[in-house]
Design an enzyme around this catalytic site. Sequence first.
Site, PDB file in Angstrom:
ATOM      1  N   MET A 110      -0.363   1.142   5.153  1.00  0.00           N
ATOM      2  CA  MET A 110      -1.118   1.360   6.380  1.00  0.00           C
ATOM      3  C   MET A 110      -2.306   0.411   6.443  1.00  0.00           C
ATOM      4  SD  MET A 110      -2.913   5.059   5.752  1.00  0.00           S
ATOM      5  CE  MET A 110      -1.343   5.889   5.586  1.00  0.00           C
ATOM      6  N   SER A 133       0.859  -1.181   0.000  1.00  0.00           N
ATOM      7  CA  SER A 133       0.000   0.000   0.000  1.00  0.00           C
ATOM      8  C   SER A 133       0.896   1.232   0.000  1.00  0.00           C
ATOM      9  CB  SER A 133      -0.964  -0.047   1.193  1.00  0.00           C
ATOM     10  OG  SER A 133      -1.910   0.991   1.110  1.00  0.00           O
ATOM     11  N   THR A 134       0.778   2.091   1.002  1.00  0.00           N
ATOM     12  CA  THR A 134       1.597   3.304   1.048  1.00  0.00           C
ATOM     13  C   THR A 134       3.081   2.952   1.009  1.00  0.00           C
ATOM     14  OG1 THR A 134      -0.125   4.134   2.515  1.00  0.00           O
ATOM     15  CG2 THR A 134       1.858   5.483   2.286  1.00  0.00           C
ATOM     16  N   HIS A 166      -2.468  -1.051  -3.424  1.00  0.00           N
ATOM     17  CA  HIS A 166      -3.564  -0.079  -3.292  1.00  0.00           C
ATOM     18  C   HIS A 166      -3.147   1.199  -4.018  1.00  0.00           C
ATOM     19  CE1 HIS A 166      -4.257  -2.155   0.871  1.00  0.00           C
ATOM     20  NE2 HIS A 166      -4.666  -2.914  -0.136  1.00  0.00           N
ATOM     21  N   ASP A 174      -4.538  -4.907   5.757  1.00  0.00           N
ATOM     22  CA  ASP A 174      -4.775  -5.786   4.611  1.00  0.00           C
ATOM     23  C   ASP A 174      -3.590  -6.738   4.474  1.00  0.00           C
ATOM     24  OD1 ASP A 174      -5.979  -6.883   2.376  1.00  0.00           O
ATOM     25  OD2 ASP A 174      -5.152  -5.386   0.995  1.00  0.00           O
TER      26      ASP A 174
END
Length: 198
Positions: A134, A14-15, A41, A137
């Site tokens: 973050m 993600s991030t 993401h 998931d």
Amino acid sequence: PSCELDALVTIAASTGGPPALEAVLSQQSVSLPAAYMIVQHLPKGFHESLARRLSQVTDLDVRVAVSGEPIVPGVAYLAPHGTHMMLYRVEEGTLRVGLEEGPHIHGVRPAADPLMISAAAAYPSVMGVVLSGMGSDGVAGLRAIHAAGGRTIAQDEATSVVWGMPGTAVKEGVVSEVVPLDLVGVEVRRALQGEGAA
């Protein structure tokens, strides 16, 4: 396909994920009999450019996944925006990509958990990797892979932009190895080559 699929690597990010994915995929090679399935993401419209960017650091065929396509060695499948990516086994034993709109999970779609859970159920030799991001998931996914006897790797806190996803997985006790980013790809490759297998 010229060679049988020996291993499947599922990756959640993600991030901070795109550069982390570059670092991991740059260590992989089409010479290894593995396929890679990636959930990153991202906002809508960015997955195609990420696939192109990742293609520049590896000889793997990096592409945005298409529903129903077979899962073959040497290819990295990127989950498209707005659908959860899973895999399923068809009658003759081939693994194929499944894309489902379904509800958002952890506030995101695609989420990595459906991919990892379906992989653990459909395929005997699955590796799960959770990179910077973050939230949580990938934690349920790693739990499923871990329970099925697969290898699970999390990026360490020092090299993560955000240690939410990998950190939660570590706290939940579903990670075999916690390694700095520059060693994640090395560990994946070693496992695929059968060295230092868990």
